[in-house]
Scaffold this active site. Structure first.
Site, mmCIF file in Angstrom:
data_model
loop_
_atom_site.group_PDB
_atom_site.id
_atom_site.type_symbol
_atom_site.label_atom_id
_atom_site.label_comp_id
_atom_site.label_asym_id
_atom_site.label_seq_id
_atom_site.Cartn_x
_atom_site.Cartn_y
_atom_site.Cartn_z
ATOM 1 N N HIS A 1 85.712 5.797 -35.523
ATOM 2 C CA HIS A 1 87.103 5.546 -35.707
ATOM 3 C C HIS A 1 87.348 5.570 -37.062
ATOM 4 O O HIS A 1 88.453 6.066 -37.486
ATOM 5 C CB HIS A 1 87.565 3.988 -35.280
ATOM 6 C CG HIS A 1 87.598 3.710 -33.798
ATOM 7 N ND1 HIS A 1 86.407 3.457 -32.969
ATOM 8 C CD2 HIS A 1 88.830 3.460 -33.125
ATOM 9 C CE1 HIS A 1 87.058 3.348 -31.860
ATOM 10 N NE2 HIS A 1 88.405 3.250 -31.699
ATOM 11 N N CYS B 1 81.275 4.430 -38.201
ATOM 12 C CA CYS B 1 82.138 4.065 -37.122
ATOM 13 C C CYS B 1 82.968 5.474 -36.741
ATOM 14 O O CYS B 1 83.534 5.707 -37.692
ATOM 15 C CB CYS B 1 82.959 2.867 -36.800
ATOM 16 S SG CYS B 1 83.904 2.488 -35.461
ATOM 17 N N ASP C 1 83.528 7.057 -25.961
ATOM 18 C CA ASP C 1 83.484 5.979 -27.481
ATOM 19 C C ASP C 1 84.208 4.629 -26.772
ATOM 20 O O ASP C 1 84.900 4.657 -25.882
ATOM 21 C CB ASP C 1 84.415 6.495 -28.415
ATOM 22 C CG ASP C 1 84.464 5.611 -29.626
ATOM 23 O OD1 ASP C 1 83.355 4.873 -29.886
ATOM 24 O OD2 ASP C 1 85.329 5.415 -30.396
ATOM 25 N N SER C 2 84.023 3.723 -27.733
ATOM 26 C CA SER C 2 85.010 2.602 -27.291
ATOM 27 C C SER C 2 86.467 2.699 -27.303
ATOM 28 O O SER C 2 87.006 1.702 -26.777
ATOM 29 C CB SER C 2 84.554 1.234 -28.055
ATOM 30 O OG SER C 2 84.914 1.623 -29.474
ATOM 31 N N CYS D 1 79.636 6.959 -30.356
ATOM 32 C CA CYS D 1 79.893 5.524 -30.726
ATOM 33 C C CYS D 1 78.483 5.179 -31.421
ATOM 34 O O CYS D 1 77.548 4.926 -30.509
ATOM 35 C CB CYS D 1 80.342 4.452 -29.571
ATOM 36 S SG CYS D 1 80.536 2.879 -29.838
ATOM 37 N N GLU E 1 93.201 2.169 -32.955
ATOM 38 C CA GLU E 1 93.657 2.284 -31.764
ATOM 39 C C GLU E 1 95.089 2.129 -31.542
ATOM 40 O O GLU E 1 95.884 2.412 -30.667
ATOM 41 C CB GLU E 1 92.970 1.043 -31.003
ATOM 42 C CG GLU E 1 91.456 1.036 -30.789
ATOM 43 C CD GLU E 1 91.293 2.199 -29.793
ATOM 44 O OE1 GLU E 1 91.900 2.259 -28.703
ATOM 45 O OE2 GLU E 1 90.244 3.079 -29.763
#
Length: 261
Positions: A185, A183, A10-11, A73, A151
């Site tokens: 996240h 997403c 994932d990012s 992602c 993050e």
């Protein structure tokens, strides 16, 4: 080959929501998780740069003999899944926003979609909406700042709650009753989203479970199940391993060692 790990990327740390589902459904498998946090969020990354990052991570996985790769992602899926599948000769499992189930679950006829800008502008997303949500009203929002807050591990800080309120309040005014978390996240913000929604009836949908089940089906199809409980998971980041270790440990609720990738 059956004992080889599964690659998940994932990012950043968002794909850990997918990793958790994979760990639940496939307890005997080992995983290599790559968080490309130095380049997060992918939703703002130019397509050429995103291509380079996906190639770098896929090559990293190939060097470690992964038997399957999960694109955890939505942005990378939307823009790079077709290319990755054409370029790399291994099973690749991708994900997409849960538009289809949202369209079947809504009672108000109003669906909310929280996603990144790149995902919302992608052809893959637009096809999903055209195919499954023609008879519903879609209220989509590019949630700038969500990825950065996850993050940093700020899942319920005043800034995070303020951002959620900013993006969610207009949807509630439209009587949105089903919200797609587009997403990986965003599931980590689910509790805070429900807190901001208050008494409003709001069903949250993400794709961690469906992706994990699809991975299970793919491994079965290719006879790739690991029959020995190895569970030798590795966690890798393109950012600072020490900082990532703190966030990984918080999100997974257990001590985690993170390597440089």
């Amino acid at each position: 080959m059956n004992n080889n790990p599964i690659g998940i990327f994932d990012s950043g740390v968002g794909g850990l929501s997918v990793y958790q589902a994979v760990r639940k459904h496939l307890p005997k498998e080992s995983c290599v998780y790559f968080a490309d946090s130095a380049y997060a969020p992918y939703g703002k990354l130019p397509r050429e740069e995103l291509h380079k990052r996906c190639q770098h991570i896929a090559d990293y996985f190939i060097e470690r003999n992964v038997k399957a790769m999960v694109i955890a992602c939505n942005t990378a899926t939307a823009l790079m899944a077709d290319w990755l599948r054409a370029e790399y000769d291994l099973p690749i499992i991708a994900l997409e926003p849960a538009i289809k189930p949202a369209a079947s679950l809504t009672r108000s006829g109003h669906i909310g979609v929280f996603a990144t800008e790149n995902t919302l502008h992608s052809e893959r997303y637009q096809r999903l909406v055209a195919q499954y949500a023609r008879d519903t009203s879609i209220h989509q929002v590019a949630c700038h700042g969500f990825v950065e807050q996850v993050e940093k591990g700020e899942l319920d800080s005043p800034k995070t709650l303020a951002l959620i309120k900013q993006y969610l309040q207009p949807l509630l005014e439209y009587k949105v009753d089903t919200l797609v978390l587009g997403c990986t996240h965003y599931p980590f913000l689910a509790s805070s989203i429900k807190k901001v929604a208050g008494a409003a009836s709001l069903k949250l949908l993400d794709t961690a479970e469906p992706v994990s089940l699809q991975l299970t089906r793919v491994l079965a199809k290719h006879d790739l199940f690991n029959e020995i409980a190895l569970q030798n998971d590795q966690f890798v980041t393109s950012a600072s391993p020490s900082e990532a270790q703190t966030i990984f440990t918080k999100l997974l609720n257990r001590p985690v060692k993170v390597q440089q990738g």
